[in-house]
Design a protein around this motif. Structure first.
Motif, PDB file in Angstrom:
ATOM      1  N   ALA A 384       0.826  -1.205   0.000  1.00  0.00           N
ATOM      2  CA  ALA A 384       0.000   0.000   0.000  1.00  0.00           C
ATOM      3  C   ALA A 384       0.861   1.256   0.000  1.00  0.00           C
ATOM      4  O   ALA A 384       0.637   2.185  -0.790  1.00  0.00           O
ATOM      5  CB  ALA A 384      -0.938  -0.005   1.207  1.00  0.00           C
ATOM      6  N   VAL A 387       2.484   1.857  -3.354  1.00  0.00           N
ATOM      7  CA  VAL A 387       1.543   2.429  -4.329  1.00  0.00           C
ATOM      8  C   VAL A 387       1.382   3.922  -4.089  1.00  0.00           C
ATOM      9  O   VAL A 387       1.398   4.721  -5.040  1.00  0.00           O
ATOM     10  CB  VAL A 387       0.175   1.713  -4.244  1.00  0.00           C
ATOM     11  N   LEU A 444      -6.442   1.502  -0.620  1.00  0.00           N
ATOM     12  CA  LEU A 444      -6.249   1.019  -1.984  1.00  0.00           C
ATOM     13  C   LEU A 444      -7.576   0.893  -2.723  1.00  0.00           C
ATOM     14  O   LEU A 444      -7.685   1.214  -3.914  1.00  0.00           O
ATOM     15  CB  LEU A 444      -5.533  -0.334  -1.976  1.00  0.00           C
TER      16      LEU A 444
END
Length: 453
Positions: A384, A387, A444
């Motif tokens: 996470a 990202v 996410l």
């Protein structure tokens, strides 16, 4: 650049599983070699059967972990900006960002060494050293920090920049060359049949190996001068704009703060462990080093997909971006489930491999089994954060870091150590990872809903 389109097939057209594995596999392999390099100091120092020497390696660990604050400031921030600029086909901006990263890392490494040397007395006290561990800790720190901060930081930042344009193999070779040399040099400098330097010898081996890794990247940049976007030309800094600096630091500063908070948490953990003696410190240090295997694998996958995620986000291919993230998540979760079983069942043998002491094995087994229960949650957290960094969402990454340390782990260390001294400490990390896993999946999901239609 002779052929600016040479990376486009990998980022835009290669099937996602192949692209993810091509980008991530060399990084995971180099991460595993890096783990061997980190474990080598602990393993060979442990062969001396002297808990004081092993405790020295553990006590300096938070300072070497602080290198990552600089690594992330320039490495993560610059590589994210480079990949996103590649996706936008803004090639001059890619080169400008890389020059900023190189010289920022160079200056920061020198400053880090100078400050640690100047304030070494209060720093050693802060790390939890006492009369028993002071000399060994100072000997190890002399080489790894006072002399070694610059090459340690510079080679990692250069690796990030090379990786950002898809050259993960070269990035991994550079990292692994230093790691393998360190493993070869450790017994020569540490053990009685060699130079018999103990922990200080481990530090010297680390310093020399990082210098070799730096040299590899400098030579690589020279050889590939006409076919790489990585630039070390100081004249490129004249083209640097405030917008570019904000873009880099917007990702790099939160990543740096995250690592500074990690240092704070590790320092507190060592200070809570220190009253129980050198054996407890050594056991905690060995457990933490073994914990690095799943941690670095998770980090390798999250870093591996960052260029792919950044590129496709900037180029507008959000469906490909989402597919890459979900494929990486499936791979790493399966791997972590397997490692959880291995660690939980094999904890006593794994600890004893480093030091053949019943007391240390007893402490370490309990620590490591609790840590292993968090592997699946840890990998989701790391993915996470990767990202967020890839998309330039520095605020999200910072929010995650604050939740991890200031809201959860550090308060839990105080609380659990009060009610369950020593043995409650590893539970702070486990509880933190469970909460962050849920938070990461929720964040996410929001990104996917907003970006993929």
């Amino acid at each position: 650049m002779k052929n600016p389109q040479s990376k486009e097939y990998l980022f835009e057209h290669m099937p996602v599983p192949g692209a993810v594995l091509q980008l991530s596999t060399p990084i995971v392999i180099s991460s595993l070699v890096t783990i061997l390099y980190n474990l080598a100091d602990t393993f060979f120092v442990g062969m001396l059967n002297d808990p004081v020497q092993n405790a020295a390696v553990t006590l300096v660990y938070p300072v070497t972990l602080a290198f990552n604050a600089v690594n992330n400031l320039f490495g993560v921030g610059v590589s994210s900006a480079m990949s996103r600029n590649l996706g936008r086909k803004a090639y001059d901006e890619v080169r400008t960002c890389s020059a900023f990263g190189f010289y920022g890392a160079l200056c920061s490494g020198l400053l880090f060494s100078a400050l640690c040397l100047l304030f070494r007395t209060p720093l050693l006290t802060l790390l939890g050293t006492d009369a028993e561990t002071l000399n060994a800790t100072l000997g190890y720190m002399q080489w790894t920090v006072f002399c070694g901060a610059l090459p340690a930081i510079l080679n990692v930042v250069q690796s990030y920049m090379v990786r950002s344009e898809g050259s993960t193999l070269h990035a991994s070779i550079g990292t692994m060359s230093g790691c393998l040399l360190n493993i070869l040099l450790d017994p020569i400098f540490i053990l009685p049949w060699g130079f018999n330097m103990g922990a200080a010898g481990a530090g010297l081996a680390t310093f020399l190996s990082n210098c070799i890794a730096c040299l590899y990247f400098l030579v690589l940049a020279r050889i590939k001068k006409g076919s790489t976007f990585v630039s070390m030309n100081p004249r490129m800094l004249r083209r640097l704009t405030m917008s570019q600096v904000r873009d880099i630091l917007g990702v790099g500063i939160p990543a740096s703060i995250q690592n500074l908070l990690n240092v704070t948490g590790t320092t507190l953990l060592n200070n809570f462990t220190a009253p129980f003696g050198a054996a407890a410190i050594a056991a905690m240090g060995i457990s933490q080093k073994l914990y690095m295997i799943p941690m670095q694998m998770s980090l390798g996958f999250s870093q591996g997909i960052m260029p792919l995620v950044s590129y496709n986000y900037a180029s507008g291919n959000r469906a490909r971006m989402k597919e890459a993230i979900l494929f990486a998540l499936r791979i790493i979760v399966g791997s972590m489930l397997f490692l959880t079983a291995v660690y939980f069942l094999g904890a006593p043998a794994m600890i004893r491999a480093f030091m053949d002491s019943d007391q240390i094995v007893g402490y370490g087994t309990r620590f490591l089994r609790v840590m292993s229960l968090g592997f699946v949650f840890l990998c989701t957290d790391f993915l996470a954060v990767g990202v967020f960094q890839a998309l330039g969402m520095g605020r999200n990454a910072l929010f995650f870091a604050i939740c991890r340390k200031l809201v959860l782990e550090i308060p839990l260390l105080f609380l659990l150590n009060h009610f369950y001294p020593l043995y409650g400490l590893p539970f702070a990390q486990l509880i933190t990872e469970v909460f962050l896993c849920a938070l990461g999946l929720w964040m996410l999901r929001r990104i996917f809903r907003a970006e993929v239609h």
